[in-house]
Design a protein around this motif. Sequence first.
Motif, PDB file in Angstrom:
ATOM      1  N   ARG A  10      87.835  42.588  23.131  1.00  8.75           N
ATOM      2  CA  ARG A  10      87.372  42.608  21.737  1.00  8.75           C
ATOM      3  C   ARG A  10      86.660  43.922  21.418  1.00  8.75           C
ATOM      4  NH1 ARG A  10      86.280  38.391  18.262  1.00  8.75           N
ATOM      5  NH2 ARG A  10      84.704  38.765  16.653  1.00  8.75           N
ATOM      6  N   MET A  11      85.820  44.390  22.327  1.00 10.26           N
ATOM      7  CA  MET A  11      85.103  45.647  22.114  1.00 10.26           C
ATOM      8  C   MET A  11      86.077  46.815  22.032  1.00 10.26           C
ATOM      9  SD  MET A  11      81.761  45.178  24.602  1.00 10.26           S
ATOM     10  CE  MET A  11      81.191  46.844  24.202  1.00 10.26           C
ATOM     11  N   LYS A  12      87.067  46.833  22.909  1.00 11.87           N
ATOM     12  CA  LYS A  12      88.082  47.896  22.875  1.00 11.87           C
ATOM     13  C   LYS A  12      88.880  47.833  21.574  1.00 11.87           C
ATOM     14  CE  LYS A  12      88.744  48.199  27.894  1.00 11.87           C
ATOM     15  NZ  LYS A  12      89.715  48.030  29.013  1.00 11.87           N
ATOM     16  N   PRO A  25      85.633  39.110  25.456  1.00  7.27           N
ATOM     17  CA  PRO A  25      84.674  40.056  24.865  1.00  7.27           C
ATOM     18  C   PRO A  25      84.998  41.518  25.162  1.00  7.27           C
ATOM     19  CG  PRO A  25      83.533  38.202  25.865  1.00  7.27           C
ATOM     20  CD  PRO A  25      84.953  38.096  26.279  1.00  7.27           C
ATOM     21  N   VAL A  50      87.909  46.657  18.643  1.00 11.85           N
ATOM     22  CA  VAL A  50      87.086  47.124  17.515  1.00 11.85           C
ATOM     23  C   VAL A  50      87.007  48.647  17.501  1.00 11.85           C
ATOM     24  CG1 VAL A  50      84.753  47.155  16.562  1.00 11.85           C
ATOM     25  CG2 VAL A  50      85.723  45.004  17.397  1.00 11.85           C
ATOM     26  N   LYS A  51      86.809  49.245  18.669  1.00 17.32           N
ATOM     27  CA  LYS A  51      86.704  50.701  18.761  1.00 17.32           C
ATOM     28  C   LYS A  51      88.015  51.367  18.349  1.00 17.32           C
ATOM     29  CE  LYS A  51      85.364  54.426  21.906  1.00 17.32           C
ATOM     30  NZ  LYS A  51      84.907  54.759  23.290  1.00 17.32           N
TER      31      LYS A  51
END
Length: 238
Positions: free
Chosen positions: A218-220, A215, A222-223
């Motif tokens: 994943r956040m990095k 997760p 997407v950003k």
Amino acid sequence: MTTPEQKPASLVRFEKARAEHTERMKTYNGICADIARCEKEQQAAIEAGKEAESNWRTRFRSLRGSLTDELRAEHSQRIASRELADEFGGLLKELALDKQESMLKCCDSGKEYVESHQEAFTGFADAHWQSALRNVSPSLLWAIKLRLRREELSPTFAGDDRDRIKDVAGLVGDALTRAAAALPDSVLKEAPLLEIIGLHRPALTGIDMKLYGNPAYRMKFVKALQQERAALQEDSQK
């Protein structure tokens, strides 16, 4: 044969998830194919441009700068090849982002695919478990009852504080589990619904498992993807 109306909700969810994941993977693989094709076309344009550049300079010098119609046409061709290579370069940047976004979607659909399979298989197994308990053989129950009585008369397990019901439950569970484990997997395939669900967790072939299971990463991802897309759009407007 099981009709759509008879299908459990978990199975409907699973089939929908499987179909969606399959389509998303097709889209992703299509983008990969587009990238491979564009890279090949770009390289061809670069090579053509180099050859046209070399030929044009040679002819330009040999003609002492006299621009014939043929030389002008070759000049236009070498510029066109260079511009074409640049266009492919810009397109490849967009496709690279499309590929990353597509993989992100595949991770989403893959997660739903796996979770829906787990739900469908668990529901199927639990339903058969409850059915088996409701229809357990009277002779088996009679035998268990006899075994309980036997433990009262002639205990198999040592200790005055032993619980005969738990002891016999362990014996029965062990015996039945071993017998079930000895059965070939082919007996499981006799159930039509299980043929649809499958015995094993779906294989997520082609999925970026780091992106799928991390997760924080994943956040990095997407950003960074959003920033790259915004920068690419700014460049295209200049």
